[in-house]
Structure formats: C-alpha cells, structure tokens
Design a protein around this motif. Structure first.
Motif, mmCIF file in Angstrom:
data_model
loop_
_atom_site.group_PDB
_atom_site.id
_atom_site.type_symbol
_atom_site.label_atom_id
_atom_site.label_comp_id
_atom_site.label_asym_id
_atom_site.label_seq_id
_atom_site.Cartn_x
_atom_site.Cartn_y
_atom_site.Cartn_z
ATOM 1 N N LYS A 22 -40.749 -3.615 26.793
ATOM 2 C CA LYS A 22 -41.478 -2.402 26.466
ATOM 3 C C LYS A 22 -41.134 -1.321 27.480
ATOM 4 C CE LYS A 22 -45.294 -5.148 24.598
ATOM 5 N NZ LYS A 22 -46.725 -5.505 24.717
ATOM 6 N N SER A 23 -41.341 -0.073 27.093
ATOM 7 C CA SER A 23 -40.938 1.041 27.946
ATOM 8 C C SER A 23 -41.651 1.028 29.287
ATOM 9 C CB SER A 23 -41.199 2.365 27.219
ATOM 10 O OG SER A 23 -42.586 2.493 26.916
ATOM 11 N N GLU A 24 -42.885 0.490 29.327
ATOM 12 C CA GLU A 24 -43.641 0.490 30.575
ATOM 13 C C GLU A 24 -43.338 -0.725 31.453
ATOM 14 O OE1 GLU A 24 -46.442 -1.183 27.362
ATOM 15 O OE2 GLU A 24 -44.867 0.324 27.562
ATOM 16 N N GLU A 25 -42.529 -1.662 30.961
ATOM 17 C CA GLU A 25 -42.147 -2.819 31.763
ATOM 18 C C GLU A 25 -40.931 -2.470 32.614
ATOM 19 O OE1 GLU A 25 -41.634 -5.686 28.658
ATOM 20 O OE2 GLU A 25 -43.666 -6.467 28.881
ATOM 21 N N ARG A 26 -40.803 -3.144 33.742
ATOM 22 C CA ARG A 26 -39.736 -2.823 34.673
ATOM 23 C C ARG A 26 -39.027 -4.086 35.164
ATOM 24 N NH1 ARG A 26 -40.588 1.268 32.673
ATOM 25 N NH2 ARG A 26 -41.194 3.289 33.565
ATOM 26 N N ILE A 27 -37.720 -3.958 35.362
ATOM 27 C CA ILE A 27 -36.932 -5.031 35.973
ATOM 28 C C ILE A 27 -36.612 -4.628 37.403
ATOM 29 C CG2 ILE A 27 -34.750 -6.293 35.943
ATOM 30 C CD1 ILE A 27 -34.692 -6.005 32.938
ATOM 31 N N TYR A 28 -36.811 -5.543 38.320
ATOM 32 C CA TYR A 28 -36.493 -5.323 39.729
ATOM 33 C C TYR A 28 -35.406 -6.306 40.154
ATOM 34 C CZ TYR A 28 -40.690 -2.436 40.210
ATOM 35 O OH TYR A 28 -41.626 -1.447 40.089
ATOM 36 N N LYS A 29 -34.357 -5.786 40.739
ATOM 37 C CA LYS A 29 -33.239 -6.599 41.205
ATOM 38 C C LYS A 29 -33.377 -6.853 42.702
ATOM 39 C CE LYS A 29 -28.169 -6.547 41.530
ATOM 40 N NZ LYS A 29 -26.960 -5.737 41.248
ATOM 41 N N VAL A 30 -33.236 -8.110 43.107
ATOM 42 C CA VAL A 30 -33.389 -8.488 44.507
ATOM 43 C C VAL A 30 -32.277 -7.875 45.356
ATOM 44 C CG1 VAL A 30 -33.376 -10.417 46.135
ATOM 45 C CG2 VAL A 30 -34.579 -10.629 43.952
ATOM 46 N N ASN A 31 -32.664 -7.307 46.484
ATOM 47 C CA ASN A 31 -31.696 -6.794 47.455
ATOM 48 C C ASN A 31 -31.225 -7.969 48.301
ATOM 49 O OD1 ASN A 31 -30.395 -5.673 49.689
ATOM 50 N ND2 ASN A 31 -31.681 -3.851 49.689
ATOM 51 N N LYS A 53 -29.834 -17.022 51.813
ATOM 52 C CA LYS A 53 -29.868 -15.777 51.052
ATOM 53 C C LYS A 53 -30.631 -15.999 49.746
ATOM 54 C CE LYS A 53 -27.262 -13.112 53.686
ATOM 55 N NZ LYS A 53 -27.810 -11.892 54.333
ATOM 56 N N ILE A 54 -31.145 -14.910 49.173
ATOM 57 C CA ILE A 54 -31.839 -14.965 47.885
ATOM 58 C C ILE A 54 -31.204 -13.961 46.938
ATOM 59 C CG2 ILE A 54 -34.030 -14.711 46.658
ATOM 60 C CD1 ILE A 54 -35.479 -15.232 49.269
ATOM 61 N N GLU A 55 -30.974 -14.384 45.694
ATOM 62 C CA GLU A 55 -30.457 -13.508 44.656
ATOM 63 C C GLU A 55 -31.355 -13.631 43.430
ATOM 64 O OE1 GLU A 55 -26.561 -15.038 44.049
ATOM 65 O OE2 GLU A 55 -25.867 -14.535 46.061
ATOM 66 N N GLY A 56 -31.370 -12.601 42.583
ATOM 67 C CA GLY A 56 -32.140 -12.709 41.354
ATOM 68 C C GLY A 56 -32.834 -11.425 40.967
ATOM 69 N N ALA A 200 -35.435 -3.786 44.113
ATOM 70 C CA ALA A 200 -35.455 -2.390 43.696
ATOM 71 C C ALA A 200 -35.467 -2.281 42.184
ATOM 72 C CB ALA A 200 -34.246 -1.649 44.250
ATOM 73 N N LYS A 201 -36.173 -1.293 41.658
ATOM 74 C CA LYS A 201 -36.265 -1.094 40.213
ATOM 75 C C LYS A 201 -34.901 -0.725 39.654
ATOM 76 C CE LYS A 201 -38.587 2.465 38.723
ATOM 77 N NZ LYS A 201 -39.758 3.313 38.417
ATOM 78 N N VAL A 202 -34.539 -1.399 38.589
ATOM 79 C CA VAL A 202 -33.243 -1.151 37.945
ATOM 80 C C VAL A 202 -33.329 0.075 37.050
ATOM 81 C CG1 VAL A 202 -31.507 -2.073 36.366
ATOM 82 C CG2 VAL A 202 -32.652 -3.591 38.010
#
Length: 202
Positions: A22-31, A53-56, A200-202
């Motif tokens: 949905k437009s109000e949902e957000r994906i965040y990519k791990v730094n 390290k962490i990825e995802g 960080a937000k994609v």
C-alpha cells in the motif's frame, strides 16, 4: 555480498506479494556498513568478543510498526575484537569450521520476522528503552527455530534504528561441540548477542 542482499530483498518481496504494498507502507533497507550483530562467547575462565555484518530489509505499516523483515548474516563476515592480529585467524577459522558454523555447508545465518508486538513493562536483560517484542525464525547450520526478544525500535527521519540484546543457546541448532562441562574444553552454550542495526527508507 550483492547476491546475498538480493536474496534477502527477493524473500521480502515474496512476503509483500501476498498483500500488495500500500502507498502508506514503507520498505527499509539495512545499512550494511553501520549494522552489526556483536557476539560474546564464554568459557568458565575467559571469553571472546566480536561481530557479524547484517544485510536485509524490513516492511513497515502506515503506523510505523514493522510487519515483516528478512535478515542475512554472512558467516564469512565474522570478526574478533580482543585477540592480537597474529592469533585472531586461529579463532575465526575454528568458528567457521564444522565444530561451529560449518561455513562450507552453511555460509549464511538468517532471521525472518514473524511478529512485532508492543512491549509493556520491562524485561530483564533488555536494552534501555526497549519498546517492542520481536518474534521470528532463526536459521543456523541448517536448522530453524523460533526466538523472541525485546528490542528498541525508533525512527529518525527516513531511517529506522533497531537495538536488541539476547542470548542464543547454540546447542538448540546442533552446535554441540565443547558443550559438555566435564570435557577438557568447555564453552558455555549461551552466546550473548547485541544487535545494532540501521536501515534507510527505500
């Protein structure tokens, strides 16, 4: 590393596909440069510390709550903080061996979030300011088991920060080497984990 991260993003996309984003949902990519899972492994008379390290990535709802997330920990990224440079490779190579993580067969660990709930009250051993209770499935050396732990989850602008402390009993995932207290070398089964993650937000 790019292949591992791509796999994590594909896994998250598969989760989202079941319920169109949905437009109000957000994906965040791990730094990956600022996110670590610090570890502490102990014997009765000494201990060692280090990190992975962490990825995802994560998916949040319109209210900011996390509803999904897939994280990959490349075992090859393991580091040690307390040993001198000439000795450090001996420990790290041993941890990568079949005695522990068996990197030849299982190069990655993975954690998938199943549920995030509001944490009411305090939990012993939790990080200061812990406000959520995270439940998910942790995969190590070919086995997957559920874990639950308190975490502090906070938003700052377009970034999301997660901090958590927890204990992992390695024997539950079949890492039983040196777990007999009556043997010559005994390593306490519980390992202390301190997750420090930024996304960080994609």
């Amino acid at each position: 590393m790019r292949k591992v991260l791509s796999a994590a993003l594909i896994a998250l996309a598969a989760t989202i596909a079941c319920n169109k984003l949905k437009s109000e949902e957000r994906i965040y990519k791990v730094n990956t440069s600022s996110s670590v899972a610090e570890w502490k492994g102990s014997a009765p008379d000494h201990f060692h510390v280090g990190s992975f390290k962490i990825e995802g990535s994560l998916l949040t709802r319109s209210d900011g709550d996390i509803q999904a997330g897939t994280f990959v920990i490349p075992i090859s990224s393991i580091d040690n903080f307390d040993l001198p440079a000439e000795v450090k490779p001996q420990l790290l190579n041993h941890l990568k061996s079949a005695d522990f993580f068996n990197i030849a067969l299982h190069p990655n660990a993975e954690f998938r979030i199943e549920k995030v709930e509001t944490l009411d009250g305090s939990v012993k051993g939790a990080v200061a300011g812990a406000n959520k209770l995270v439940t998910g499935n942790l995969s190590l050396v070919g086995q997957t088991h559920p874990i639950t732990f308190p975490a502090k989850i906070a938003y700052k602008g377009d970034s999301l920060q997660v901090e958590a402390t927890l204990k992992i009993d390695r024997t539950k995932w079949g890492m039983t080497k040196y777990s007999n207290a009556d043997s010559g070398l005994y390593i306490i089964p519980d390992a202390d984990i301190h997750v420090k993650m930024q996304a960080a937000k994609v």
